[in-house]
Write an enzyme that holds these catalytic residues in place. Structure first.
Site, mmCIF file in Angstrom:
data_model
loop_
_atom_site.group_PDB
_atom_site.id
_atom_site.type_symbol
_atom_site.label_atom_id
_atom_site.label_comp_id
_atom_site.label_asym_id
_atom_site.label_seq_id
_atom_site.Cartn_x
_atom_site.Cartn_y
_atom_site.Cartn_z
ATOM 1 N N HIS A 123 -5.932 -1.993 -34.175
ATOM 2 C CA HIS A 123 -6.658 -0.781 -34.561
ATOM 3 C C HIS A 123 -7.794 -1.150 -35.501
ATOM 4 O O HIS A 123 -7.677 -2.049 -36.352
ATOM 5 C CB HIS A 123 -5.733 0.282 -35.162
ATOM 6 C CG HIS A 123 -5.250 0.057 -36.565
ATOM 7 N ND1 HIS A 123 -5.961 0.454 -37.677
ATOM 8 C CD2 HIS A 123 -4.107 -0.503 -37.027
ATOM 9 C CE1 HIS A 123 -5.271 0.172 -38.763
ATOM 10 N NE2 HIS A 123 -4.146 -0.414 -38.405
ATOM 11 N N GLU A 169 -5.611 5.018 -35.607
ATOM 12 C CA GLU A 169 -4.199 4.586 -35.702
ATOM 13 C C GLU A 169 -3.575 5.175 -36.945
ATOM 14 O O GLU A 169 -2.426 5.568 -36.971
ATOM 15 C CB GLU A 169 -4.113 3.061 -35.744
ATOM 16 C CG GLU A 169 -2.691 2.510 -35.715
ATOM 17 C CD GLU A 169 -2.026 2.396 -37.067
ATOM 18 O OE1 GLU A 169 -2.730 2.491 -38.099
ATOM 19 O OE2 GLU A 169 -0.784 2.242 -37.105
ATOM 20 N N ASP A 198 -1.560 -5.891 -36.029
ATOM 21 C CA ASP A 198 -1.860 -4.927 -37.080
ATOM 22 C C ASP A 198 -1.367 -5.531 -38.393
ATOM 23 O O ASP A 198 -0.169 -5.589 -38.652
ATOM 24 C CB ASP A 198 -1.143 -3.609 -36.795
ATOM 25 C CG ASP A 198 -1.477 -2.517 -37.799
ATOM 26 O OD1 ASP A 198 -0.997 -1.376 -37.594
ATOM 27 O OD2 ASP A 198 -2.188 -2.796 -38.793
HETATM 28 N N1 DTR Z 1 1.602 1.351 -39.734
HETATM 29 C C1 DTR Z 1 0.719 0.246 -40.022
HETATM 30 C C2 DTR Z 1 1.322 -0.759 -40.962
HETATM 31 C C3 DTR Z 1 2.667 -1.200 -40.592
HETATM 32 C C4 DTR Z 1 3.798 -0.944 -41.293
HETATM 33 N N2 DTR Z 1 4.841 -1.560 -40.678
HETATM 34 C C5 DTR Z 1 4.397 -2.219 -39.579
HETATM 35 C C6 DTR Z 1 5.057 -2.985 -38.644
HETATM 36 C C7 DTR Z 1 4.328 -3.519 -37.580
HETATM 37 C C8 DTR Z 1 2.955 -3.260 -37.490
HETATM 38 C C9 DTR Z 1 2.274 -2.494 -38.453
HETATM 39 C C10 DTR Z 1 3.026 -1.973 -39.486
HETATM 40 C C11 DTR Z 1 -0.537 0.748 -40.634
HETATM 41 O O1 DTR Z 1 -0.476 1.251 -41.759
HETATM 42 O O2 DTR Z 1 -1.584 0.612 -39.979
HETATM 43 ZN ZN ZN Z 2 -2.431 1.335 -42.331
HETATM 44 ZN ZN ZN Z 3 -2.581 -0.967 -39.583
#
Ligand code: DTR
Ligand code: ZN
Ligand code: ZN
Ligand code: CA
Length: 315
Positions: A123, A169, A198
């Site tokens: 993203h 995202e 990511d």
């Molecule tokens: N949600 C994502 C960061 C994130 C947190 N845990 C994971 C595990 C695997 C990939 C990404 C993430 C963000 O804040 O963009």
């Molecule tokens: Zn994030």
């Molecule tokens: Zn992220």
């Protein structure tokens, strides 16, 4: 993939029509036979140069690269220009979310069996609080440099290569959900793997491998075993990044993660270095997620692992 503005799309006023700008070039024209080469080293200086550009873009646009803001579209334009110049066929997919216009960038490398697509994504948007250099400039820059390495090498694998930079995202995987939701069942079945990146340069890094698909997990674990690094399964992210819509649609998914706001344990610090009792990324979703918020070794290793997986899985 060509989605044209259509009555159907116009009727989908709830989201937005899919307005696409597709750019191609003969520079990437495929040879008649697949090439067989080993994955190249990805120069981390090149990845960091992309991140410096994304930092400059955020600085010039209110300090962020968030969905619907000028910094996001400027980031997309930067990535697209690099890919167009290298011979990729690029397509911008437009959508709306929270009253603002969002964009996905899809880049196809000409050639390869389009019945078997190896897809790599990250993203490109940040949160509004900061420039999002680790989250997720790191993944965006690493896959961009991997795509450019394919072009530099004149590499034409047996399978088709597709790269994607997702919008929104941070609002709940909006861009990747939009893309997957508009695939026909045939298009979906042709994606043999979706690899997601990511946060891969966290300043206090962990080495986590997505454990959703055993074969894809093994590909990354084998790479790290070659470096003598013991990885751990990525367990906190189920549904928390852009691999989730693909997994939910039955596409095999894999990827790498260097950690966010969770705290590194003593055992992990003994294995990977860094600081126990501190977050993997103490600037997660903060204004300090700048180019100073990176571990170059983790960024380098993960970038090389991405290239290894793209070459290996598309052979
Ligand atoms: N949600 C994502 C960061 C994130 C947190 N845990 C994971 C595990 C695997 C990939 C990404 C993430 C963000 O804040 O963009
Ligand atoms: Zn994030
Ligand atoms: Zn992220
Ligand atoms: Ca490297």
């Amino acid at each position: 993939m060509n989605l044209s503005v259509s009555a159907r799309a116009a009727a989908a006023a709830a989201v937005a029509c899919a307005t696409l700008l597709t750019t191609g070039s003969i520079a990437g024209a495929a040879p008649t036979h697949p090439t067989v080469t080993a994955a190249p080293d990805i120069p981390v200086v090149n990845v960091k140069a992309h991140l410096a550009q994304l930092q400059s873009i955020a600085t010039a646009n209110g300090g962020n690269r968030a969905h619907g803001r000028a910094g996001y579209k400027a980031s997309l334009d930067y990535v697209k220009a690099k890919l167009d110049a290298a011979g990729f066929t690029t397509t911008i997919q437009q959508f709306s979310s929270s009253g603002r216009t969002g964009y996905n960038l899809i880049a196809d490398w000409p050639g390869g069996d389009t019945g078997h697509v190896v897809m790599t994504g990250a993203h490109l948007d940040s949160v509004t609080a900061g420039p999002g250099i680790n989250d997720n400039g790191s993944g965006s820059a690493a896959i961009l440099e991997t795509a450019l390495a394919v072009a530099r090498a004149g590499h034409h694998p047996a399978k088709h290569l597709r790269f994607a930079w997702w919008g929104a995202e941070e609002l709940g995987m909006v861009g990747s959900r939009y893309y997957v939701g508009r695939l026909t069942s045939t298009e979906r079945s042709r994606i043999s793997a979706y690899l997601n990146f990511d946060m891969i340069g966290s300043p206090n890094p962990g080495y986590f491998v997505y454990d959703d698909d055993p074969a894809l997990e093994k590909t990354f674990k084998d790479y790290y075993a070659g470096l003598g690094i013991a990885t751990e399964p990525e367990t906190e992210g189920d549904g928390r990044s852009d691999h989730a819509p693909f997994k939910n649609a039955g596409v095999p998914v894999g990827g790498l993660f260097s950690g966010a706001d969770y705290v590194k344990t003593a055992a992990q610090a003994a294995k990977w270095g860094g600081s126990a009792g501190q977050a993997f990324d103490r600037c997660y979703h903060s204004s300090c997620d700048t180019t100073a918020n990176l571990n170059d070794t983790a960024l380098d290793r993960n970038s090389d692992a991405i290239a290894y997986a793209v070459w290996t899985l598309s052979a």
